[in-house]
Design a protein around this motif. Structure first.
Motif, mmCIF file in Angstrom:
data_model
loop_
_atom_site.group_PDB
_atom_site.id
_atom_site.type_symbol
_atom_site.label_atom_id
_atom_site.label_comp_id
_atom_site.label_asym_id
_atom_site.label_seq_id
_atom_site.Cartn_x
_atom_site.Cartn_y
_atom_site.Cartn_z
ATOM 1 N N THR A 98 0.787 -1.096 -0.138
ATOM 2 C CA THR A 98 0.122 -0.013 -0.013
ATOM 3 C C THR A 98 0.740 1.330 0.205
ATOM 4 N N GLU A 99 2.034 1.444 0.847
ATOM 5 C CA GLU A 99 2.547 2.755 0.842
ATOM 6 C C GLU A 99 3.366 2.982 -0.083
ATOM 7 N N PRO A 100 4.214 2.125 -0.874
ATOM 8 C CA PRO A 100 4.837 2.337 -2.059
ATOM 9 C C PRO A 100 3.865 2.546 -3.376
ATOM 10 N N ALA A 101 2.870 1.751 -3.257
ATOM 11 C CA ALA A 101 1.664 1.838 -4.383
ATOM 12 C C ALA A 101 1.206 3.255 -4.228
ATOM 13 N N SER A 102 0.912 3.692 -3.043
ATOM 14 C CA SER A 102 -0.048 4.697 -2.792
ATOM 15 C C SER A 102 -1.482 4.595 -2.575
ATOM 16 N N TYR A 103 -1.843 3.381 -3.025
ATOM 17 C CA TYR A 103 -3.331 2.894 -2.801
ATOM 18 C C TYR A 103 -3.541 1.504 -2.134
ATOM 19 N N GLY A 104 -4.761 1.275 -1.947
ATOM 20 C CA GLY A 104 -4.865 -0.073 -1.225
ATOM 21 C C GLY A 104 -4.955 -1.273 -2.419
ATOM 22 N N TRP A 105 -5.181 -2.631 -1.860
ATOM 23 C CA TRP A 105 -5.407 -3.382 -2.893
ATOM 24 C C TRP A 105 -6.662 -3.633 -3.632
ATOM 25 N N SER A 106 -7.749 -2.731 -2.777
ATOM 26 C CA SER A 106 -9.003 -2.748 -3.382
ATOM 27 C C SER A 106 -8.946 -2.013 -4.943
ATOM 28 N N VAL A 107 -8.181 -0.926 -4.965
ATOM 29 C CA VAL A 107 -7.855 -0.113 -6.200
ATOM 30 C C VAL A 107 -7.437 -1.105 -7.371
ATOM 31 N N VAL A 108 -6.505 -1.948 -6.872
ATOM 32 C CA VAL A 108 -5.830 -2.715 -8.149
ATOM 33 C C VAL A 108 -6.932 -3.728 -8.346
#
Length: 546
Positions: free
Chosen positions: A209-219
């Motif tokens: 989440t931190e390095p992507a800047s969004y949670g798994w639900s977004v993916v």
């Protein structure tokens, strides 16, 4: 040499007056009411959310082109205001489980819960059958940073597992890549591209989440349903068979089976990191449904008076999300008033301002409203790969996307601040007006790679994306931050992003006026702005200008 001081003073006076005349012509010529008049049309329910391939597209591009024509701008594409953008819609359906097999047994990952996967290849079905898995660190090849995660690695027939973001993020070393500021090498789109260049059969990105800047639900939400891609002659067969993500928990199980424990990000950012075979293989099938359609960019040009073969480009995307899931009020039309009727309205008014100048700019000005930004920046990608005007003669791209609707501000926010010389032009004008410049609030999120200007940066054209800052002129910074938060949480990509008569578009006009001044200055110069040292796009531009 004898100097005629009277003559010099006269020349200086003439130059000063000419400068005043030009400044007067280019100062605050665009108003908030003018911006709103276009938003009211573009965000009306009758355009059905401006989704590509719908009647809403037909109405939107007809309106935009009619406004260009009304201002006397020439069609930008060999007599036409439109550029066809051929696309393919790929609906990927992966098998219910992703099976990972190794000496210690089999791990079965569940679709959506543990993994997502899709393909761009335009075939009925793709398969990975016992494809060997390799941990390729961050999946980065960056010569300017002396970094190559694929060094000495043959990945043909194999599936690479890579980390999101780049080695610099949270490394504590500001000189490792760009520290906590994401470079393009950190974007998931880059990682897919690089894996394909390396010849990998598949690529799996580890989500955190931190390095992507969004949670798994977004993916998970992004990888369900149909996805649009630009049509390619090879039908995307040069891309990896499978492009996907796995959760951090799933990755830990995978790595543990290969004897990798602890902080795998720290492991992958070591200078001497070498790709690690995971001694496991992946089996997965992805079935597809294909649909072919054509959308359109809208383009107009104001020919330069003395250097018409050099171009200043203004961009904004006209598309939004169409009709979708109803909100609590029963509204299902995603009108995208802020995102991005505001940007298109600003471009239309900048076009009008240039058309009404008494002295035409020396360089040509191109106005481009692009399609399918919401589907992955596709309209701008198509133009960048099929340019109507030479990219090495395109001086700059000035992009506007989702301008703030909370009034004038004392500051302007530059996306990806520190990239190129266009920021210096902005600084020159904001300083005169007593305004400030800020950068990304969350530089690790890679905002510079998330709007249409990026596709021009990618091919070397200096590109600028700018928006209102948070410090409201009338109400202060706390108010501006609250309005930004409110839009992000309640209206972004929601049916509630609507036009209202009491919308405050004066901040939008502020941005439009600023970029009008920047563009006008660029259009009357002979020099080309460049990329700053350390930019990943500097080498591309320098090569193009040779």
């Amino acid at each position: 040499m004898k100097i005629n001081y009277t003559h010099v003073l006269c020349l200086a006076a003439v130059a000063f007056l000419a400068g005043c005349k030009q400044d007067k012509e280019t100062t605050s010529v665009i108003t908030g009411d003018e911006i709103k008049s276009h938003i009211a049309v573009l965000a009306d329910d009758s355009l059905m959310g401006r989704k590509p391939f719908t009647a809403g597209e037909t109405k939107a591009i007809a309106y935009i082109s009619s406004q260009f024509k009304k201002e006397g701008l020439e069609p930008g594409n060999n007599g036409s205001y439109f550029q066809d953008v051929p696309m393919v819609e790929v609906t990927s359906t992966p098998s219910a489980t992703m099976d990972l097999s190794g000496p210690k047994g089999k791990i079965s990952l569940n679709y959506l819960t543990d993994f997502v996967a899709s393909t761009r290849q335009e075939v009925p079905e793709v398969q990975l059958t016992n494809s060997p898995l390799v941990f390729a660190g961050y999946g980065v090849v960056a010569p300017e940073y002396h970094w190559n995660d694929y060094a000495g690695l043959d990945v043909k027939g194999k599936t690479v597992v890579v980390l999101v973001n780049d080695p610099g993020f949270k490394s504590g070393d500001s000189k490792l890549f760009k520290g906590d500021t994401m470079t393009y090498y950190g974007r998931w789109t880059y990682k897919y591209e690089e894996a394909a260049r390396q010849g990998a059969a598949g690529i799996i990105i580890v989500h955190q989440t931190e390095p992507a800047s969004y949670g798994w639900s977004v993916v998970a939400n992004s990888f369900t349903g149909a996805k649009l891609y630009l049509q390619q002659q090879d039908k995307h067969m040069s891309r990896c068979k499978v492009e996907g993500w796995i959760t951090e928990d799933a990755a830990k199980k995978l790595f543990a089976s290969a004897g990798i424990t602890g902080d795998f990000r720290a492991l992958a950012r070591k200078k001497d990191f070498k790709a690690i075979p995971l001694n496991q293989s992946i089996t997965l099938t992805v079935k597809t449904k294909l649909k072919y359609s054509t959308s359109h960019n809208v383009i107009a040009v104001l020919k330069g008076s003395t250097t018409p073969g050099e171009y200043i480009l203004y961009t904004a995307h006209w598309d939004h999300l169409g009709i979708g899931k109803p909100d609590a009020k029963g509204d299902s039309i995603y009108n995208g008033a802020v995102d991005n009727a505001s940007g298109v309205a600003a471009v239309l008014n900048v076009a009008k301002a240039f058309a009404q100048l008494k002295e035409k700019p020396k360089r040509s000005i191109v106005f481009l409203a692009v399609t399918a930004e919401e589907q992955g920046l596709l309209g701008s990608e198509y133009y960048a790969s099929h340019p109507i005007y030479p990219l090495n003669k395109t001086v700059a791209d000035l992009n506007m996307d989702a301008l703030g609707n909370y009034g004038e501000t004392n500051d302007f926010a530059i996306t990806g601040k520190g990239q190129n010389d266009l920021e210096d032009y902005v600084a020159e004008f904001t300083k005169v007006d007593g305004k400030k410049i800020t950068g990304d609030k969350n530089p690790g999120a890679g905002g510079y790679y998330r709007s249409d200007h990026f596709n021009f940066a990618k091919v070397g054209v200096p590109a600028l994306d700018i928006n209102n800052g948070a410090e409201s002129t009338a109400h202060g910074e706390a108010y501006g931050k609250q309005k930004q938060k409110e839009y992000g949480e309640q209206h972004y990509h929601q049916p509630s992003d609507n036009y209202t008569a009491d919308m405050d578009a004066n901040g939008m006009a502020q941005v439009a006026n600023l970029l009008f001044k920047v563009g006008n200055k660029l259009a009357n110069e002979t020099t080309f702005p460049g990329w700053k040292n350390g930019s990943e796009f500097k080498a591309v531009r320098e090569k193009a200008l040779k």
